[in-house]
Write an enzyme that holds these catalytic residues in place. Sequence first.
Site, short mmCIF file in Angstrom:
data_model
loop_
_atom_site.label_atom_id
_atom_site.label_comp_id
_atom_site.label_asym_id
_atom_site.label_seq_id
_atom_site.Cartn_x
_atom_site.Cartn_y
_atom_site.Cartn_z
N ASN A 6 0.75 -1.14 -0.16
CA ASN A 6 -0.05 -0.08 0.04
C ASN A 6 1.11 1.23 -0.19
O ASN A 6 1.44 1.44 0.90
CB ASN A 6 -1.03 -0.21 1.34
CG ASN A 6 -1.53 1.32 1.42
OD1 ASN A 6 -1.74 2.00 0.64
ND2 ASN A 6 -2.26 1.45 2.65
N LYS A 8 0.04 4.34 0.04
CA LYS A 8 -0.51 5.54 0.36
C LYS A 8 -0.41 6.64 -0.57
O LYS A 8 -0.54 6.56 -1.79
CB LYS A 8 0.10 5.86 1.73
CG LYS A 8 0.18 4.60 2.51
CD LYS A 8 0.18 4.76 3.95
CE LYS A 8 0.43 3.38 4.71
NZ LYS A 8 0.12 3.72 5.99
N HIS A 90 -9.58 1.13 4.79
CA HIS A 90 -8.11 1.41 5.24
C HIS A 90 -8.45 2.15 6.69
O HIS A 90 -9.19 3.12 6.61
CB HIS A 90 -7.21 2.06 4.41
CG HIS A 90 -5.83 1.81 5.04
ND1 HIS A 90 -5.21 2.88 5.98
CD2 HIS A 90 -4.75 1.13 4.76
CE1 HIS A 90 -4.16 2.56 6.19
NE2 HIS A 90 -3.60 1.47 5.62
N GLU A 92 -6.73 4.70 7.84
CA GLU A 92 -6.35 6.03 7.39
C GLU A 92 -7.51 6.54 6.82
O GLU A 92 -7.94 7.93 7.04
CB GLU A 92 -5.17 6.28 6.64
CG GLU A 92 -3.94 5.96 7.45
CD GLU A 92 -2.80 5.58 6.46
OE1 GLU A 92 -2.75 5.46 5.36
OE2 GLU A 92 -1.81 5.21 7.39
N GLU A 157 -5.33 -5.09 10.40
CA GLU A 157 -4.50 -4.01 10.94
C GLU A 157 -4.83 -3.56 12.16
O GLU A 157 -5.57 -2.27 12.11
CB GLU A 157 -4.44 -2.98 9.70
CG GLU A 157 -4.18 -3.57 8.17
CD GLU A 157 -3.44 -2.83 7.25
OE1 GLU A 157 -2.52 -3.16 6.73
OE2 GLU A 157 -4.19 -1.63 7.01
N GLY A 163 2.08 2.11 10.62
CA GLY A 163 3.15 3.51 10.45
C GLY A 163 3.83 3.70 12.05
O GLY A 163 4.42 4.92 12.02
N SER A 193 3.13 -2.17 10.53
CA SER A 193 4.71 -2.21 10.54
C SER A 193 5.49 -3.57 9.98
O SER A 193 6.23 -3.83 10.99
CB SER A 193 5.07 -1.75 11.90
OG SER A 193 4.52 -0.36 12.18
#
Length: 233
Positions: A6, A8, A90, A92, A157, A163, A193
């Site tokens: 991914n 991003k 996701h 985010e 996740e 991150g 991570s």
Amino acid sequence: MLIAGNWKMYKGPAETAAFCEALRDQHVEGVDVVVCPPYVSLATAVQLLAGTEIGVAAQNVHWDEAGAYTGEVSAAMLRELGVYGTIVGHSERRQYFGETDETTARRARAALAAGLFVIACVGETEEERERGETDAVLRRQVAALGEADENLVVAYEPVWAIGTGKTATPELAQEAHALIKSLLDVPVLYGGSVKPDNAAELLAQPDVDGALVGGASLDFDSFTAICRAAARS
Ligand code: PEP
């Protein structure tokens, strides 16, 4: 075993081209490799990876075929471009753009109906884990996705691991993956991570079917090292 990168909001078309030109010569036996560039770089990735077994997926998709939805892209448009799949839900997107279980499910269902492969993300926040709500959060998020589909995978996740450099222990990942699989019979990727030095032990867990890799997928050497670790596990 599936390893998806991914990217991003990193890598415009020029950087995408350089990465894909290097990646197209790699073949890792027994591992499905997917890259998820930003929308503007999808065409470049599709073009450069054509004829390889490496898939190109988007990072999100809208639920309607077309319409007055500024800033959105439909599954039909992704298909027209030759894109193979998409991420939905996701953390985010949930955290910064108001994505919910409901919008995630609508996006997932529309993408599946259009023939796209879907990586649907679920995972608890740090506060939810501390309050002992991990199980309930995962049950709610997975239930919202609806029924299993041959083109659907879930990515577990944990938000506190994305991150941050903090990774779930292999045991903790295995526990969450087993729960998700008991609710929905689909492959489950781990994300949070993942790096070359922790990939092998995470991927060795019986219910870990691959990884969704963020930061470490941006670097060619670390991404391909993770793919090789997947091949060995
Ligand atoms: C992700 O963005 O899906 C992710 C897992 O990021 P990172 O690997 O950087 O934690």
